[in-house]
Scaffold this active site. Structure first.
Site: not given
Ligand SMILES: *Cc1c(COP(=O)(O)O)cnc(C)c1O
Length: 357
Positions: A99, A190, A166
């Site tokens: 990511w 998540k 993030d």
């Molecule tokens: C799942 C995830 C993403 C991507 O998220 P989307 O909403 O599918 O774009 C980005 N960063 C992390 C750390 C993730 O776990």
């Protein structure tokens, strides 16, 4: 049979969230209409948006001067939106996984990117330490929990420049000192709600410093000015996220969540370390994620991987097949996962060990 949901995302939600969402799909806030078919400008939905933002601030203890937004496009759209809004000349990034590297790729399209450190050399199985954050960069971007590799930065780091994180997969899993961050963002799917909402916590005064034209929808200021209601927000996803926030508040907030998450993770890591069939992907204990626990079968037993997946399947354990880039297994132990589900997985690991050896 009771199911034990270890999927990485979308992933387990509190039963409360699901039940309240079902009720609102039938009759939202005593309107006689479904939450699926009511205007986002109705006073009932405006109240949901406001309460979500307020509770988000309360549970994360967000100081004055920050806005909470619920946008669309996932965390992946934020990878581009961040440099669009914050990158003038140069940005710094820590590369801790798939990511992070996607975020880096988007930033590179808009300016210079200084990757201060990377753990790619070892398949992202550790968190780099002792790197230097350049003071002449516009911001420093980190991924606090690396959902795929299973590493996590579990403390709030000090940064001399605005820190952007993030937190897609560890938001609300522990207390966070928000004042150390200029921005925190992530996909809701998540640890918060169904897919469709992207949360953004942003310090208002970091905006307005770039020269480029920012398309209206990609401009954070647009959404701040309109209380996250510039256009139609993801109504259902925000409603469900609010239910999860209410559930979290009832269950000891982020401190309560952290305590339960440590207990769950310890139970599983202890078994991975003890069981002769398995090894943890992340060797360094302090780098191990409390949310996504990655492990593999040791070389002598590798041929039993598929058999183990079938074995746990018969016990209602779902979603532990590892990400294709890491292999092996990944058990995601998000806030809503009960300790009991981890105990069932641990018992299955013991029973499988006895079965094949
Ligand atoms: C799942 C995830 C993403 C991507 O998220 P989307 O909403 O599918 O774009 C980005 N960063 C992390 C750390 C993730 O776990």
């Amino acid at each position: 049979m009771k199911k034990h949901n270890f999927y990485a995302g979308p992933s387990i939600l509190p039963q409360f969230t699901i039940e309240e969402t079902i009720k609102a799909i039938e009759n939202f806030s005593n309107t006689g209409l479904s939450v699926l078919e009511i205007s986002h400008r109705s006073k009932e939905f405006v109240a949901v948006m406001e309460e979500s933002q307020q509770l988000f601030k309360e549970l994360l203890d967000i100081p004055e001067g920050y806005s909470v937004l619920f946008l669309q496009g996932g965390a992946s759209t934020q990878f581009a939106m961040i440099p669009f809004n914050l990158l003038n000349k140069k940005a710094a990034y820590l590369d801790t996984g798939a990511w992070s590297s996607k975020a880096i790729k988007e930033a590179k399209a808009l300016g210079d990117v200084d990757v201060v450190a990377s753990s790619k050399d070892k398949g992202y199985n550790y968190i780099p330490k002792n790197y230097v954050i350049p003071t002449d960069a516009d911001y420093f971007h980190i991924t606090t929990n690396n959902t795929i590799a299973g590493t996590e930065i579990k403390t709030d780091i000090d940064s001399p420049i605005p820190l952007v994180a993030d937190m897609s997969s560890d938001i609300f899993s522990r207390p966070v000192d928000v004042s150390k961050y200029a921005m925190i963002y992530g996909g809701a799917q998540k640890n918060l709600g169904p897919a469709g909402a992207t949360f953004v916590v942003i310090k208002d005064d970091i905006l307005g410093k770039v020269d480029r034209h920012i398309p209206t929808m990609l401009n954070y200021q647009t959404h701040i000015d309109k209380g996250s209601m510039f256009n139609t927000p993801p109504v259902l996803a925000v409603f469900s996220a609010l239910q999860t926030l209410k559930w979290l508040k009832e269950n000891g907030g982020v401190k309560g969540a952290q305590k339960r998450n440590i207990e769950k993770a310890n139970l599983l890591y202890d078994e991975i370390d003890r069981n002769k069939l398995f090894s943890a992907v992340v060797p360094n204990i302090e780098d191990r994620s409390l949310m996504n626990i990655t492990f593999v079968m040791n070389d002598d037993y590798k041929s039993h991987e598929k058999e183990f997946l079938d074995f746990v399947d018969e016990r209602g354990i779902m979603g532990i097949k590892g990400h294709r880039s890491v292999g092996g297994f990944r058990a995601s132990t998000y806030n809503a996962l009960p300790l009991e589900s981890v105990a069932v997985l641990v018992q299955a690991m013991k029973d499988f060990e006895n079965k094949i050896s």
